[in-house]
Write an enzyme that holds these catalytic residues in place. Structure first.
Site, PDB file in Angstrom:
ATOM      1  N   ARG A 134       0.866  -1.195   0.000  1.00  0.00           N
ATOM      2  CA  ARG A 134       0.000   0.000   0.000  1.00  0.00           C
ATOM      3  C   ARG A 134       0.893   1.232   0.000  1.00  0.00           C
ATOM      4  NH1 ARG A 134      -2.932   0.824   5.097  1.00  0.00           N
ATOM      5  NH2 ARG A 134      -1.442   2.500   5.371  1.00  0.00           N
ATOM      6  N   GLU A 151       4.826   6.973   2.524  1.00  0.00           N
ATOM      7  CA  GLU A 151       5.627   5.747   2.674  1.00  0.00           C
ATOM      8  C   GLU A 151       4.981   4.664   1.821  1.00  0.00           C
ATOM      9  OE1 GLU A 151       5.496   3.432   6.214  1.00  0.00           O
ATOM     10  OE2 GLU A 151       3.371   3.775   6.538  1.00  0.00           O
ATOM     11  N   ASN A 153       4.022   0.578   2.265  1.00  0.00           N
ATOM     12  CA  ASN A 153       3.962  -0.505   3.247  1.00  0.00           C
ATOM     13  C   ASN A 153       4.093  -1.833   2.529  1.00  0.00           C
ATOM     14  OD1 ASN A 153       2.947   1.079   5.760  1.00  0.00           O
ATOM     15  ND2 ASN A 153       1.631   1.752   4.087  1.00  0.00           N
ATOM     16  N   SER A 158      -3.088  -2.522   5.859  1.00  0.00           N
ATOM     17  CA  SER A 158      -4.452  -2.780   6.339  1.00  0.00           C
ATOM     18  C   SER A 158      -5.501  -1.857   5.715  1.00  0.00           C
ATOM     19  CB  SER A 158      -4.498  -2.681   7.860  1.00  0.00           C
ATOM     20  OG  SER A 158      -4.040  -1.425   8.255  1.00  0.00           O
ATOM     21  N   LYS A 315      11.826   2.368   6.215  1.00  0.00           N
ATOM     22  CA  LYS A 315      11.957   3.803   5.919  1.00  0.00           C
ATOM     23  C   LYS A 315      13.364   4.120   5.405  1.00  0.00           C
ATOM     24  CE  LYS A 315       7.950   4.951   8.338  1.00  0.00           C
ATOM     25  NZ  LYS A 315       7.505   3.640   8.681  1.00  0.00           N
ATOM     26  N   LYS A 373      11.900  10.297  11.396  1.00  0.00           N
ATOM     27  CA  LYS A 373      11.271   8.959  11.469  1.00  0.00           C
ATOM     28  C   LYS A 373      12.262   7.860  11.850  1.00  0.00           C
ATOM     29  CE  LYS A 373       7.844   9.754   7.854  1.00  0.00           C
ATOM     30  NZ  LYS A 373       7.166   9.132   6.717  1.00  0.00           N
ATOM     31  N   GLU A 377       6.948   0.764  12.206  1.00  0.00           N
ATOM     32  CA  GLU A 377       5.680   0.804  11.472  1.00  0.00           C
ATOM     33  C   GLU A 377       4.554   0.894  12.486  1.00  0.00           C
ATOM     34  OE1 GLU A 377       5.604   0.588   8.134  1.00  0.00           O
ATOM     35  OE2 GLU A 377       7.768   0.311   8.068  1.00  0.00           O
ATOM     36  N   GLY A 378       3.395   1.261  12.006  1.00  0.00           N
ATOM     37  CA  GLY A 378       2.213   1.147  12.844  1.00  0.00           C
ATOM     38  C   GLY A 378       1.766   2.446  13.479  1.00  0.00           C
ATOM     39  N   ARG A 461      -7.762   7.756   4.612  1.00  0.00           N
ATOM     40  CA  ARG A 461      -7.800   7.970   6.062  1.00  0.00           C
ATOM     41  C   ARG A 461      -7.763   9.459   6.302  1.00  0.00           C
ATOM     42  NH1 ARG A 461      -2.643   5.089   8.303  1.00  0.00           N
ATOM     43  NH2 ARG A 461      -2.093   5.638   6.170  1.00  0.00           N
TER      44      ARG A 461
END
Ligand code: ADP
Ligand code: MG
Length: 489
Positions: A134, A151, A153, A158, A315, A373, A377-378, A461
């Site tokens: 994604r 970024e 993923n 998800s 990253k 950064k 992740e997350g 989002r």
């Protein structure tokens, strides 16, 4: 760039005129919440967890405006990004060089890299990988609005499941309010089906009818609807395929390799492993879970992602790819290279060299222009604004800094809308919002050949314009869908 330019602009065009009248809002919010719950836009509560109960996932009542041309650009570039990730994942020297300093100081990345080294030296039992990627974007407002990649993923990408429901909620709301002619501006979203078709294709390539797809899951899954949507869609598409769910600890306790390195667990042979866990240190409680990861990597099962795909999504690798002329090695045409360069924003290493020193100086002087950064992740790990100065002051003379990257802060325009949250009585107010678009892609192949490469769909989002991060699963952001518009002023 002057400070005034960093102030957010508003997208003037919205899908309908706001505010809604109080009585209209009252009724539609109530209806939309029930519609959302009844169609699976839900999660398990983090605050009052009950296995048998679902809570509404936060969502935006009306779809947020997004320029059609930029949406189409993001969709069109996905196969190129899939190919890029696939090639980078298979470039041992590039991964090693990009991560060499990071693994000296970041234990998590080091553990992943150690597994990669073992597999690389032993030779992988399974040469085919499945990538369900994604790529995330925000609009950057400078002179006009263009998408910039936040970024990409490569593990546990998800919201392909719930994201596909969101377009229907927003369509339902618009049509309940009588705006039928606007529905055409909400693009269809087949992300869920596409992601599942990718897994089914990998299962077919494994070529053992009785073998299962294993979802590798967290000890407690809050984002259960999103995961189950995938499982149930696989069942709908091919009911011969059984899906099982196991944690890293269960794999550690119960899995073993068969004579041909088949992954065997609880009487099942695993054809495909779909990782929805394993991307953060907290998922590995002890060495046992790391051993389980190694066991899976050694196995014949097709991993989504395999270890090299996981590393390609870090990253640090994203930053290394943005170095001048790096893309030339992976992409065939000047057009493809130019289109990827266009979506990259400034990414800087903090290595101990002249570039790293320059990046530290820039960030110390103008921290509001950057995001700092780590290799995580997350959500919730990045550093913003003046905190960047504090963090850099503490670590700038230590090797730790090489595990971080610096990135230009994307300055998205804001829109206005209603954010609907669970357990939030009363009517929502109009708030300023910013959105992040994710485009899903699937790629299957081995070091020599790409067998499957597709763009699959999207998710949007949206968060309050004042918050730095917008994780939906952690309750800051909300699910949304794009309302495509021609021009933005
Ligand atoms: P994670 O792996 O934790 O999701 P991300 O790089 O996606 O890390 O960052 C988390 C969030 O931080 C993003 O969803 C976005 O809201 C915000 N963010 C990240 N990079 C930038 C950036 N360059 N400019 C503005 N916001 C950013
Ligand atoms: Mg992210």
């Amino acid at each position: 760039m002057s400070t005034t330019k960093l102030q957010k602009k508003r997208i003037a065009t919205s899908c309908i005129t706001l505010p809604l009248k109080k009585e209209v809002l009252e009724e539609i919010v109530d209806k939309a919440k029930d519609w959302a719950l009844m169609h699976g836009a839900a999660m398990r509560s983090r605050t009052k967890y009950e296995h048998d109960t679902l809570t509404l996932a936060p969502f935006i009542l009306l779809p947020s405006p997004l320029p059609k041309s930029e949406f189409e650009k993001a969709v069109a570039i996905q196969p190129t990004l899939n190919e890029l990730m696939h090639k980078v994942a298979h470039d041992y020297d590039f991964l090693k060089e990009s991560l060499k300093d990071t693994i000296e100081v970041d234990d998590f990345t080091k553990n992943l890299f150690d597994i990669y080294e073992i597999i690389h030296s032993e030779g992988a039992a399974q040469r085919i990988s499945l990538g369900l990627l994604r790529s995330d974007y925000m609009l950057h407002s400078d002179c006009n609005y263009i998408i910039k990649q936040v970024e990409i993923n490569s593990i546990a990408s998800s919201f392909g499941g719930i994201g596909s429901v969101l377009v229907d909620i927003n369509r339902f709301v618009l049509s309940e309010l009588g705006y039928y002619e606007k529905l055409k501006n909400l693009p269809d979203n087949n992300a869920l089906s596409g992601l599942c078709q990718g897994m089914i294709k990998a299962w077919e390539l494994y070529n053992t009818k009785s073998a299962v797809i294993m979802f590798l899951v967290e000890d407690v899954t809050y984002n259960i609807c999103d995961q189950r949507f995938h499982e149930f869609e696989i069942h709908r598409l091919n009911r011969d395929i059984k899906v099982i769910r196991r944690t890293l600890t269960q794999v550690a306790n119960n899995a073993k390799l068969g004579p041909n390195k088949q992954l065997l667990i609880d009487g099942c042979e695993v054809a495909v492993i779909y990782f929805r866990a394993g991307y953060e240190p907290g998922h590995y409680h002890s060495q046992k879970e790391w051993d389980a990861r190694l066991l899976m990597e050694r196995s014949l099962a097709i991993k989504c992602p395999s270890i090299h795909y996981h590393l390609a999504g870090t990253k640090k690798v994203q930053q290394a790819l943005a170095r001048p002329n790096t893309l030339d090695k992976y992409l065939k045409t000047p057009e493809a290279i130019a289109s990827v360069n266009e979506i990259f924003t400034g990414l800087y290493s903090l290595d101990f060299d002249e570039y790293g020193e320059r990046a530290i100086k820039m960030a110390m002087e103008n921290p509001e222009r950057y995001v700092l950064k780590p290799q995580r992740e997350g959500g919730g790990n990045n550093v913003y604004g003046n905190d960047i100065r504090d963090v850099l002051l503490k670590m700038k003379d230590t090797p730790e800094r090489t595990a971080w990257i610096l990135m230009d802060k994307i300055n998205p325009p804001f829109t206005q809308g209603y954010m609907i949250r669970p357990n939030n009585p009363g009517l929502p107010e109009i708030v300023d919002l910013v959105s992040e678009l994710g485009i899903f892609g699937a790629i299957i192949g081995n070091a020599d050949t790409i067998l499957y490469n597709k763009q699959l769909g999207h998710m949007l989002r949206t968060k309050l314009s004042t918050s730095n991060e917008g994780g939906v699963a952690v309750g800051i952001g909300a699910l949304d869908s794009p309302y495509l518009i021609d021009d933005m002023d």
